[in-house]
Structures are given as structure tokens and as C-alpha cells.
Scaffold this active site. Structure first.
Site, mmCIF file in Angstrom:
data_model
loop_
_atom_site.group_PDB
_atom_site.id
_atom_site.type_symbol
_atom_site.label_atom_id
_atom_site.label_comp_id
_atom_site.label_asym_id
_atom_site.label_seq_id
_atom_site.Cartn_x
_atom_site.Cartn_y
_atom_site.Cartn_z
ATOM 1 N N GLY B 261 0.824 -1.206 0.000
ATOM 2 C CA GLY B 261 0.000 0.000 0.000
ATOM 3 C C GLY B 261 0.856 1.253 0.000
ATOM 4 O O GLY B 261 2.078 1.200 0.149
ATOM 5 N N GLY B 263 2.463 4.665 1.319
ATOM 6 C CA GLY B 263 2.818 5.232 2.604
ATOM 7 C C GLY B 263 4.106 4.721 3.184
ATOM 8 O O GLY B 263 4.735 3.793 2.677
ATOM 9 N N SER B 264 4.474 5.343 4.290
ATOM 10 C CA SER B 264 5.795 5.138 4.868
ATOM 11 C C SER B 264 5.979 3.736 5.430
ATOM 12 O O SER B 264 7.055 3.152 5.300
ATOM 13 C CB SER B 264 6.032 6.167 5.975
ATOM 14 N N GLU B 286 -0.167 -1.412 -6.810
ATOM 15 C CA GLU B 286 -0.766 -0.210 -7.402
ATOM 16 C C GLU B 286 0.309 0.830 -7.671
ATOM 17 O O GLU B 286 0.464 1.328 -8.763
ATOM 18 C CB GLU B 286 -1.739 0.457 -6.423
ATOM 19 N N ASN B 376 -8.156 9.223 4.198
ATOM 20 C CA ASN B 376 -7.881 9.268 2.759
ATOM 21 C C ASN B 376 -8.948 8.522 1.956
ATOM 22 O O ASN B 376 -9.536 9.056 1.038
ATOM 23 C CB ASN B 376 -6.511 8.654 2.468
ATOM 24 N N GLY B 380 -6.949 0.784 -2.639
ATOM 25 C CA GLY B 380 -6.955 -0.568 -3.187
ATOM 26 C C GLY B 380 -6.856 -1.650 -2.141
ATOM 27 O O GLY B 380 -6.825 -2.837 -2.478
ATOM 28 N N LYS B 400 0.388 9.065 18.768
ATOM 29 C CA LYS B 400 0.329 10.246 19.636
ATOM 30 C C LYS B 400 0.987 9.972 20.991
ATOM 31 O O LYS B 400 0.371 10.124 22.053
ATOM 32 C CB LYS B 400 -1.123 10.701 19.823
#
Lengths: 495, 495
Positions: B261, B263-264, B286, B376, B380, B400
């Protein structure tokens, strides 16, 4: 006998008790049976009897639910340590909910895929009901295919129950296709509902057949209820919607291949199509119920593909004694194929499944009462809803004489997310959710599907949630309050 | 110019402002762009400028998220009435959560399927970024394919943005395949990651090209963060798991085709494979991020299939200026194909996606903070998780500074049900949920994935829920209490 057409196998004929001795404590056993159709009968009964004397626990995999109270007997005898992928028995349900039987609730297309890829332990032994064993030693299933083919392929040993109560003319009805193995898997070649892509029997090495048991016991009749005013109302809303889809040019008068979940509501909806203007219909479904044959008799249905035939007492003899009348219009496939995402997406299926409850945003709970207690299992509803041309969920708007609303602020358990739900129908009306954002979905659902007694409180919840904001507005302190009220006071709303 | 190789189209070249005039109030517009790659840039900018003078609202469909602050500009100018199927922009996110923009959050493989079947309104106009228009008048996309091909096919008129900032050598990288129409749809012929099944350009009637705009603006760099101790921990747990799978004979040393996916965290996990014992890896994903090219450079990755290339500033020039080095190892496909359930199931993909939170039974929330506020979109993740060989979700165990546990009693929103989640990983450890019943899943998750500060309270919740019973034990009065605490007191647990 022409039921066992390979003479060297005749010396494997034995009693159910002797055959059941092949099943040992701790084994994983794959049995035939899908929605009360075609389950092995004598061996599990013998197993339950033996376990009453001598403790014995197994992992039991089937196609779906069993008839003849087998899950009840096996549960009471303490045989079931683990059970998958579906069940409908009240005794087993209680044991599952008490944490005594570990139940693995699965998408019905996925069980054998997980076995094939060794994500689950392979069955040590398979017990398969058959109408015959062929000259080649291949197994001809009875009224269901379910997971039988792959169980027989995976198991080291196979027990075959030849059930004399089934019409031998069932032979030829089945189409057994098993996907090739990754990483060299090829497309499933099925492109039409009526297409045959496999063999008439389960191809196995006959040397694996360790026992043959001769039985003579019919399938249990289905428990489907006749249509009532509410289910008729649901059917009417849906037929009007289909008419509008045809008028808008989005479907032809043949609709798309129809799938209908198990149970009275979906069956009633299908019956509603008898008096509809649609013609030359087809089904690509799991279970062929009474309505399938009513639609064939009415000249409405040209072909039905399923994984089992499960009929009421009323319909059973009529269909199976006159199988020639239907045989050219039917095929039974492995549930991996009847429910396969690849095929469902390709064919553009109209999937009609029953919800236990849904929420104002269109998330559906199909399985868990009060978010905790399992009813039956997700079954094939997810296989169909995710990839359907139209994913339709139906339910009556209220239950328990109005103590329960089937539409709630937030479902207590999610089986189908909002992404996978196009159309919701109750006897109150139909909500078309296609292309709508959550806030729009909520207004559409509340206006169309909710019982009048619950409409104002749901709208009030929604509007107060909107004032707080969010893409999918909720008030977390109240989201489950209807379920909590029900649990604590017996009603979702204080009267 | 050799970017527009059909001379009769040269008189369609115009300014972005003039091209944007083709877009009228109330239209549905399909634009290129997938995860900040290959979006049309000048026309939406011109549209936003115009809308600041003269009110104008559209429905905007894209592949996925846009770069260059376009969603911000369009939101601020009030252009977006409806937006689908994905976004990552903070300004748009705020407008969605305030109910100002209707956001339709979709499985990324499904948008064009719903258009093709007229479940959604077809785009009036498509705006597609291209490196070139061929001699035949076909469109060669840039750094993403996304939904561009189908948008161009469906739209009555097409605006092409020829972006001179992209290396023209991108031509030849794309493989454009569009499924045939139901009811005569045939199997998608793709059986190997590296296979090409379509054309190099988007085949359309060139008469539909209504405007050509010449631009020279790069894609925005990705915002991926470098690996840290936690993401490295997640990668280590996953690599040890893969090793055990290989040792158990369930996978080869090539693993399966990998999907990661955006992202980091997913990027860091992929980077972790550089120093792993696995060889000859492949991706069927993707977005191709930095890690894809790091793995190719390390000699670990033999081929990568995606729908876009989205790189950090560090990697961007290096890859696109040296495209010849990578071109034979890459293909970009329409997102319908990169994410198609049929192909995902066939190839046996290992899907690695990021969870926002998951619960003790393994239900995953990928999208909604506190059950209400959209981050977001599902993207997918559902396309892959449902049909993957292994559906893996990763997240850090706390957020957090420990105010939030990523593992909660009950997720506040469900995107992926327990049925679709095989493996959960945090920096604390890995939970292998395959073949487990809910009560077993809970113990495995609590033992392996939960931060020590939250382990005892979660176990306490689970055990008290079990005492009440149910297949999936919950205490409805407490199920959301951690989220309520967070909302009201800023921490999930009172300290």
C-alpha cells in the site's frame, strides 16, 4: 451393483461403524454437504455414537450446513473441536457461542483455496456422499458438490457413502472443475452460466477409497417458509426497481444472472419473479431452492447453476422423481466455482442476500446477534456482494413484533462494508445507494427502508451526528445504544 | 513536434484557460492521476482560477490522489461538488468531513466497472496527462495509468495535457487492457506479473480530442518518510514470518507477487526486503514507490507491475533520467487491472497494507478516525486483501506518544472484516490468524501486537466479554469506550 462400477472396490464395502473407525481422535475430516443437501449421513452418525462411549474430537470441514441433525449429534457427542466454514444448527450454535466449539466462519469460496495453499491443515480423510463410483473409480456426488471434490483430492483416504435414496439419474448433473495451482494458475474458463468446464465426477486415485458404506436416507427438507405480506412487499419493491433498470437501459429484460441467498426472504423474492415481466432468466447461485424450480415450471428461468439443490418436502419428490424434466437446465458446481470472485465479477451477477441488520450508512451485519452471538455464518454473501453487478441486501424492517429495528445507527458487527452494498430493501421500500456519499446514503435509507416507528429517532440520531461532523457522522456514545437497550430492556427503544 | 504525431490534431493546441472552458457547471469530469503521479495539471488549475470568479461545480473522478495541491485549489475554489474514488489532501479532507464535498470512497478496481455498467454517471469530459499522442491519435499516459483509459473511452470529449517535463521515454511502459463488456466478457488473460496483454497507448477516436494543452510541470514528490525503529521492527517481524513460511514449504524463496500500500510503513517494509534472503522477487501492486527501485538496484526484484510511479525528491530524477535502466522491469496498467480481484486471486498476491487501527478480532479500520472522520479512503486495500494469498495489515502499535493504541476492543469503523485479514503486524510482533476462531484470534493479537501499556486492559476486556459469551465476545457498553475517552479526554485510557 451399478452404483459401484469398479469391481475391485467392492471389497471396500463395510458398515458405517467400521468405516468410522478410520477417523481417529485429532484428525481433520472433510465431509460432503452443502445447505442440508448431499451430506454424508451414516459415518458421522456412527462417529457420534462411538464418541458417546469413547472421547473423540475432530476438526470438521464441510461445504456448508448439514441436514439430518448431524451437527446436533456431533456437538452433543462432543466430537467437534473445530468446525468450518458454515452451520445452521441450534445446538452447535449454542456450543459455538459458549466457546466450546471453535468455529471458523469463512467466505464459502475460500476454504479450499486456503487448503490448496496450505493455509489450513489438509483433511486426513474425506467422507463423501455419492450416487455412484464410476468405472474409473471416480466419485459422482449427489445433491450437492460443495467442497467435496477438493476434500477428496486433498485427503489421504476417502470414505464414500453410496446413498440408494438418491435418484441415480443425478449422474451427469455435476460439473467438477478445480483451478490449477499457483504460480501457474490459468483463468477459470467459465464465461456463460450454462457452460460446462469440468468432469461429471470427482477424479481421484481409486486406491485412496478406503471404505464404501451403503446408505438409504434422504436429505432433510429445507425449512424455507412460504412468502408473507412483508416478503411479498420486498419482492414487489425489487421487481419495480428491476423494471426501472430495464427502462433506463442498464439491464435487458433477461436481467443478469441471479444469485439468491439461503432462506425464506430470498426465496420469496425469487418467487416474486414468476409474475414479473422478465423472461429467459438465469441463475448463477449457491443453493437452488424451491423457487428455482417454480421459475423453471413457469417458463421464466432458462438455466440454473448452483452448488446444491435444497428443497422443501412439498417440492422434493416432484423434482427428483422427474429429474429428466429439469436436468438439461441445471448444473451443480464446486462452491469454489459457484461463488468464485473471478466468475461473479465476469458474469455481472445480481446478488440478493439477507441481512440480519444494516445501519444508516449501509453497512450490513449478516451473522452476529447483538454483535456477539453467531447465527449461521457469512456463507457466500461476501463472495457475491463484493463483485456483483448489483449487491442487494433484503430484510424485514422490524423483528420481534417491533422490539427490534433492522435498521440501526451503527451495526454491531460488520460483514459487508458500505463499499459492497448497492441496494437495500425492506417491505417499507428500496434504497438505491449507488454513487452516493455516506450522508446521502443515510437520508435515502432512513426515508425508504425504516419502519415508521423508528424513522424519527434514526433521523434525529443522524442529524445530531451530522452537527458534530465527519464523513460518516456518528455519536460514539449512542451508536450502540439501541443494541444495549435491547440487551438490557428487551426493546431497542424505550416506549 | 514529435509529442503530437498526428498533424491534424495540432490545431487543437490551446491554452489551459481555453481548454478549461470546455468544462461546464454541473459536468462530470474524469481526470488522470494516481497517488500524486501523472495527474492533469494545467486544466484543473485553470478551472480553479475561473471558479474563483464565476461559481462552478463539478463531479471529479480520478484514479486516486492528485499532486500539486490540485485538490486543495479545487476545494478552495468551491469546484468540487462530488469527488471519487480517493484523495489525500488535508483541505479536501476537511471539506469532506464537514459535509461540503460529497466523497464516494471506493475500491479502486471498481470505479470504471461501475461506469461501464452505468451505475455511475459517465464523465462528460476527460482530462488526461500524456507524454505523446501517437500517429493513430492514441494517448500515451505519463507516470500513471489509473482510470485514464476508461475515462477517455467513456467521455464524449477529451482534453490532453502534453507534459514536456516527463521523459518521452515513458512511452512503451504502459499496458492498456480494458475488459470486454458483459454479458460476453472473457477472462482477463493475465497469468504472469510481467505479461503484457494490451496496447502501449489509450485507443480512442482522435476526433474526441477537443483540446491539447502543453505543460511543463513535474509531479509532486511523494511524502514517504524514511524507515524508523518501529517500521524496521515491523519489517523484521514480517521477514521472519516469510522465512518460516518458506521453511514450512508454503512459499518458495521468491515469495509471491508483492503488493504494498501507499505510505511510509509499507514502503519501509519493502525496503526491509533488501537485506533479506529472498531472491528474484516480483511486485503486482498499485503504486511503485522508492522501495521498488531500491529493490531493483539491489538485484532483489526482477519485475514490478503497478498503476503509477510515485517517488520522493531523492529518487525522482535518478529513476526518470535513467529510465532505460528500469524500463524492461516495469509495466504500468489501468488500476482496474492492477487491482482486479480476478488477477489478485489468480496470482496469489501477498498484500501488505496499512491499518489505522484494528480490533482484538482482527477487523481493520483503514479510513475513519474515531469512526467518523475520513482520512484518505479505502484505496486498493480491499481489492487486494479480499483475494490475496496472504492479507497482511501493518501499523505501529501506538500513536500520539501513547495516547492512542492502534489495537482496540472494537474498531470504530470496519473496512476489512476478520474474514479478509490473515496477518497483523506491529513493531511489537506478528499475529498469524489463519484458521483461528475469533477467541483464538483475540489471544494471538493481544499477545503479539499490542503495546505493553495496553495489553492488560485489552486482555481484561476480552476475558470479561468471554464470560458473557458469544462467538465474538464483546461488552457493548465498553466496546467504543476507548474511542470515546480519546475524543473526550485526549487519551484512550485514563492514566
Amino acid at each position: 451393483m451399478n452404483r459401484v462400477r469398479r469391481p475391485d472396490l467392492l471389497d471396500k464395502v463395510m458398515s458405517a461403524q467400521d468405516a468410522a473407525l478410520l477417523i481417529e481422535d485429532g484428525m481433520t475430516v472433510g465431509m460432503s454437504g452443502f445447505t442440508r443437501a448431499g451430506e454424508a449421513k451414516a459415518v458421522p452418525q456412527a462417529l457420534a455414537e462411538r464418541a458417546r462411549m469413547q472421547p473423540l474430537q475432530i476438526t470438521l470441514m464441510t461445504g456448508a450446513s448439514l441436514g439430518n441433525d448431524l451437527d446436533k449429534q456431533l456437538t452433543e457427542a462432543g466430537v467437534l473441536a473445530r468446525r468450518m466454514p458454515f452451520q445452521v444448527d441450534s445446538t452447535l450454535r449454542k456450543a459455538i457461542n459458549e466457546g466450546q466449539v471453535m468455529f471458523i466462519d469463512q467466505h464459502l469460496s475460500e476454504t479450499v483455496e486456503q487448503l490448496r495453499n496450505h493455509q489450513l491443515k489438509l483433511p486426513d480423510i474425506a467422507v463423501i456422499e455419492a450416487v455412484a463410483i464410476t468405472e474409473q473409480g471416480h466419485i459422482v456426488p449427489t445433491t450437492s458438490v460443495g467442497n467435496s471434490a477438493s476434500f477428496a483430492v486433498f485427503a489421504k483416504r476417502i470414505i464414500v457413502e453410496i446413498n440408494m435414496a438418491h435418484n441415480p439419474n443425478l449422474e451427469g448433473l455435476h460439473d467438477i472443475y478445480i483451478p490449477t495451482y499457483r504460480p501457474t494458475r490459468t483463468p477459470i474458463p467459465l464465461v456463460e452460466v450454462e457452460q460446462r468446464i469440468g468432469s461429471n465426477a470427482i477424479v481421484i486415485d481409486p486406491a485412496k477409497i478406503a471404505a464404501i458404506v451403503i446408505t438409504n436416507q434422504p436429505d432433510s427438507p429445507s425449512t424455507v417458509l412460504p412468502p408473507d405480506a412483508e416478503t411479498q412487499g420486498i419482492a414487489d419493491h425489487l421487481i419495480n426497481f428491476f423494471k426501472a433498470e430495464v427502462d433506463a437501459g442498464r439491464m435487458t429484460n433477461e436481467l443478469g444472472p441471479l444469485q439468491a441467498g439461503i432462506g425464506s426472504i430470498a426465496n420469496a423474492v425469487m418467487c416474486g419473479l414468476i409474475d414479473s415481466p422478465f423472461e429467459n432468466l438465469s441463475m448463477y447461485s449457491e443453493v437452488l431452492q424451491d423457487s428455482t424450480f417454480d421459475l423453471i415450471d413457469a417458463g421464466k428461468l432458462r438455466f440454473a447453476s448452483g452448488s446444491s439443490i435444497t428443497l422443501s418436502g412439498r417440492r422434493n419428490a416432484d423434482v427428483f422423481d422427474n429429474l429428466d424434466r429439469y436436468k438439461q437446465k441445471l448444473v451443480l458446481r464446486p462452491q469454489e466455482i459457484s461463488n468464485h470472485p473471478e466468475v461473479v465479477r465476469r458474469l455481472g451477477i445480481i446478488g440478493i442476500n439477507t441481512a440480519l441488520e444494516f445501519d444508516i450508512y449501509g453497512n450490513v451485519n449478516s451473522t452476529h446477534v447483538g454483535g456477539t452471538r453467531m447465527m449461521n455464518g457469512i456463507g457466500g454473501s461476501g463472495d457475491f456482494a463484493r463483485n456483483a453487478h448489483l449487491a442487494i441486501f433484503v430484510t424485514k424492517s422490524i423483528a420481534k413484533a417491533g422490539a427490534i429495528s433492522s435498521v440501526v445507527p451503527m451495526v454491531s458487527h460488520v460483514d459487508h462494508t458500505e463499499h459492497d452494498v448497492d441496494i437495500l430493501v425492506t417491505e417499507q421500500g428500496l434504497a438505491d445507494l449507488r454513487g452516493l456519499a455516506p450522508r446521502e446514503r443515510a437520508r435515502t435509507i432512513i426515508e425508504n427502508c425504516v419502519h415508521p416507528d423508528f424513522r424519527a429517532p434514526l433521523l434525529d440520531y443522524f442529524e445530531r451526528a451530522c452537527a458534530k461532523g465527519g464523513h460518516t457522522p456518528h455519536l460514539l456514545r449512542e451508536a450502540m445504544s439501541w443494541h444495549i437497550n435491547l440487551e438490557e430492556c428487551g426493546r431497542m427503544l424505550a416506549s
